[in-house]
Enzyme design. Structure first.
Site, mmCIF file in Angstrom:
data_model
loop_
_atom_site.group_PDB
_atom_site.id
_atom_site.type_symbol
_atom_site.label_atom_id
_atom_site.label_comp_id
_atom_site.label_asym_id
_atom_site.label_seq_id
_atom_site.Cartn_x
_atom_site.Cartn_y
_atom_site.Cartn_z
ATOM 1 N N LYS A 177 0.832 -1.207 0.000
ATOM 2 C CA LYS A 177 0.000 0.000 0.000
ATOM 3 C C LYS A 177 0.868 1.260 0.000
ATOM 4 O O LYS A 177 2.033 1.219 0.443
ATOM 5 C CB LYS A 177 -0.916 -0.010 1.205
ATOM 6 C CG LYS A 177 -0.215 -0.031 2.538
ATOM 7 C CD LYS A 177 -1.252 -0.091 3.636
ATOM 8 C CE LYS A 177 -0.810 -0.970 4.775
ATOM 9 N NZ LYS A 177 -1.822 -1.181 5.784
ATOM 10 N N CYS A 202 -3.387 0.771 12.152
ATOM 11 C CA CYS A 202 -4.329 1.525 11.310
ATOM 12 C C CYS A 202 -4.780 2.841 11.948
ATOM 13 O O CYS A 202 -5.083 3.791 11.241
ATOM 14 C CB CYS A 202 -5.546 0.668 10.978
ATOM 15 S SG CYS A 202 -5.121 -0.761 9.970
ATOM 16 N N LYS A 243 0.542 5.586 0.703
ATOM 17 C CA LYS A 243 -0.371 6.584 1.262
ATOM 18 C C LYS A 243 0.114 8.008 0.994
ATOM 19 O O LYS A 243 1.280 8.307 1.237
ATOM 20 C CB LYS A 243 -0.508 6.347 2.768
ATOM 21 C CG LYS A 243 -1.088 4.956 3.064
ATOM 22 C CD LYS A 243 -1.308 4.700 4.526
ATOM 23 C CE LYS A 243 -2.009 3.357 4.720
ATOM 24 N NZ LYS A 243 -2.247 3.025 6.123
HETATM 25 FE FE1 SF4 Z 1 -5.711 -2.533 11.365
HETATM 26 FE FE2 SF4 Z 1 -6.699 -2.810 13.778
HETATM 27 FE FE3 SF4 Z 1 -7.028 -4.758 12.028
HETATM 28 FE FE4 SF4 Z 1 -4.670 -4.338 13.040
HETATM 29 S S1 SF4 Z 1 -6.477 -4.976 14.172
HETATM 30 S S2 SF4 Z 1 -5.120 -4.622 10.868
HETATM 31 S S3 SF4 Z 1 -4.628 -2.138 13.276
HETATM 32 S S4 SF4 Z 1 -7.882 -2.708 11.889
#
Ligand code: SF4
Length: 655
Positions: free
Chosen positions: A251, A522, A253
């Site tokens: 990815k 994330c 960004k």
């Molecule tokens: Fe992203 Fe949270 Fe899933 Fe980890 S647990 S991949 S940080 S959404």
């Protein structure tokens, strides 16, 4: 399968160095190392068509592994609700669908479509993401095509929202019309997103049976940049002039922002462009940062979060050429063997900044100019009412953890739908999971506020500041990578933190708290002043030392903190902060300055203080049945005991 490594040398003649040449394999790449199997899946996909097109027609509940990987490029993740798994039965598969909407822009028709399809095909909720997009959950495979067709026919797109390519391009969400740099940032976020959008016809073939959707016209400068320019593309030879067959290694960004506005978390991006204007507010060019990224893996020290470097300044006429030069550098040299190391930050790290910049400049055909001085960064969330600068207003609406739904008294989904439907206004998703309602006529302000109040949306002045600046990723039950809770547990954790701060006499203290259910990061926890990174069930790594304006990386302070031990771990830190902070110093700045070693020493000898009135007495207080029911619902929604919920509500009221 052994590919010619994309991490290759390019033979570029000094007289013709803007031209991107065919990769030539050098001896150092002639290894028996296998590229990641995803490279083969991409190669065989016929530019993102297969196996999705074939598997979509099959009467199955889910896609195969190859289908899942290619589906990501179309904006969808295959998931299953981990709470609903029954042993011996097939997993309850469903799809998450994420939009690609640069700068978070959602026109009214599109929002109403999302609301409709979330009920018709999804789980009834919409989620605002940390990259200014909306996503839907719970869509069954058999409904995926109808869902996507509805989105595309409402001028929306999911193409490139996930997968190994440029993700949603971010921009400050404030819809100012009288601040030229904001107008420019929004425009270039859209243009850069368009430039880096896949050109494969597979998207429309698969979801619209080949019918071309009505889309907004691209800026002519973007069309020209895709065809070539000084940094040539593969326009003549490939369906994908920017990405070619293998797309990017991982990815990618991007963000565009304005000086001083760090609403986009500028240092966490692969590339951030900062608008530079002259004294007449005319666009001159962009400061450029590169090489940021959050994701890492526990116990793999070769993986790490990294903040972007200031790499230079580019004239406005050259910005697309520079974007291509950076993307091509990552496309051609980025790691394709080990996906854990495939983000561009690792290339910058491995090469060192001078070599990275030299390669970019070689492709760009020019030297970058020096990065220009900028004012200090500030994190902005734009909650509440603001003048838009054209006689209209905008209002930032807090959305707890990005969850738009109707649950109990909180009916933000109903409110947003009614407002958008009645007033025909557009929306911008903010980078911290809230939304901004734009283009509001001043005479409609009271009516809109009344709807927000009626549906239980807390006004910005009453949102607890810990919650206001907090973010959490979805994690359990939908994310397959989550090792522990995040979105569902953060409200109760924040309440406990607030209670602890109150106990220590730090009543109005606030800081940036972020939580994720795994180290992928994330919700960008590595920039937080207090970061929780899922480590194991019910346990988190604790990161400290980020700063309020998100310009410094936090560091891991504690390897494993069980959620039950939250107060035990945090109380000494807050107490030490209270005793030793400088005037006005934030918690994150304090932790960074005071050193972790000193904090640990302090913690070892710390004696917890008893709260005033601690040892909660069982006082009897009467209340109506209606209030009792509401309190019970609040406690359930916050994931806390009724006593804690009561204390929090009364505490907020009485101070
Ligand atoms: Fe992203 Fe949270 Fe899933 Fe980890 S647990 S991949 S940080 S959404």
């Amino acid at each position: 399968m052994i590919l010619n490594s994309p991490r290759t040398q390019y033979s570029i003649s000094p007289t013709d160095f803007p031209m991107v040449q065919t990769p030539v394999q050098t001896p150092v790449q002639l290894t028996e190392k296998k590229v990641s199997k995803l490279e083969g899946i991409k190669e065989r996909s016929q530019f993102l068509r297969e196996p999705v097109a074939t598997e979509l027609k099959e009467d199955t509940t889910h896609f195969t592994e190859a289908g899942v990987q290619i589906l990501k490029f179309h904006g969808s993740y295959q998931q299953y609700n981990r709470d609903d798994v029954v042993r011996g039965q097939e997993k309850p598969y469903s799809m998450m669908l994420r939009l690609r909407n640069p700068g978070g822009y959602i026109p009214p028709e599109l929002y109403l479509t999302l609301d409709d399809i979330s009920n018709k095909y999804g789980n009834g909720t919409i989620r605002a993401t940390t990259r200014q997009a909306f996503q839907l959950h719970g869509i069954l495979k058999k409904n995926l095509k109808a869902t996507l067709a509805d989105i595309i026919n409402s001028m929306g797109s999911t193409l490139g929202a996930c997968g190994d390519l440029s993700r949603n391009v971010m921009a400050p969400p404030a819809p100012y019309k009288n601040k030229p740099e904001y107008v420019i940032a929004r425009k270039y976020a859209t243009n850069i997103a368009d430039l880096l959008t896949p050109q494969t016809p597979a998207y429309y073939e698969v979801w619209l049976d080949g019918e071309k959707a009505i889309t907004t016209e691209e800026d002519p400068s973007v069309v020209a940049a895709r065809k070539g320019g000084r940094v040539s593309t593969d326009f003549e030879t490939s369906i994908e002039p920017i990405y070619n067959t293998y797309y990017l290694p991982r990815k990618f960004k991007c963000a565009v922002t304005v000086p001083g506005d760090n609403s986009v978390d500028a240092y966490t991006q692969d590339i951030t462009f900062v608008v530079i204007t002259d004294d007449n507010n005319e666009l001159q060019g962009f400061n450029v940062m590169a090489g940021g990224g959050m994701g890492r893996t526990h116990n793999k020290s070769e993986t790490f979060a990294r903040v972007a470097d200031h790499i230079g300044y580019v004239d406005k006429d050259d910005v697309y050429d520079l974007a291509k030069a950076i993307v091509f550098t990552q496309r051609d040299y980025g790691e394709r063997y080990n996906r854990r190391l495939a983000r561009m930050k690792y290339l910058v790290h491995e090469w060192g900044l001078p070599k990275f910049i030299a390669e970019v400049e070689k492709r760009f055909g020019k030297k970058l100019e020096p990065y220009k001085a900028l004012p200090a960064w500030k994190f902005e969330d734009y909650l509440g009412w603001h003048e838009q600068g054209d006689g209209k207003l905008f209002v930032g609406v807090h959305v707890r953890n990005g969850r738009v739904h109707n649950q109990g008294k909180l009916r933000n989904k109903a409110a947003l739908k009614e407002i958008v439907e009645t007033f025909k206004i557009s929306m911008r998703v903010t980078p911290n999971q809230s939304v901004i309602l734009c283009d509001i006529n001043p005479e409609d302000k009271a009516a809109i506020q009344a709807i927000l109040d009626r549906d239980g949306i807390t006004p910005d002045s009453k949102v607890d500041s810990l919650e206001r600046y907090a973010m959490a990723c979805p994690a359990l039950p939908t994310c397959g990578l989550a090792v522990t809770e995040s979105e569902r547990i953060i409200p109760s954790m924040l309440l406990r933190i607030r209670k602890l701060l109150n106990k220590l006499g730090l009543k109005n203290e606030t800081f940036v708290t972020r939580m994720t259910g795994c180290p992928n990061g994330c919700a960008r926890p590595y920039m937080a002043e207090l970061g929780f990174v899922g480590q194991a069930p019910k346990s988190y790594q604790l990161w400290l030392g980020g700063c309020p304006n998100q310009t410094r990386l936090a560091r891991p302070y504690m390897e494993k903190l069980h959620e039950d031990n939250l107060e035990k771990a945090l109380e000494p830190l807050f107490a030490c902060f209270k005793q030793n902070r400088n005037e006005g110093e934030s918690f994150g700045d304090f932790c960074d300055r005071y050193t972790f070693e000193t904090l640990r020493t302090f913690s070892e000898t710390y004696e917890p203080v008893k709260a005033v009135g601690s040892g909660r007495r069982r006082n009897r207080v009467g209340m109506t049945d209606d209030l009792f029911t509401k309190l019970k619902a609040k406690a359930a929604a916050d994931g806390v005991s009724m006593a804690d919920a009561l204390e929090s509500v009364i505490g907020d009221r009485l101070g």
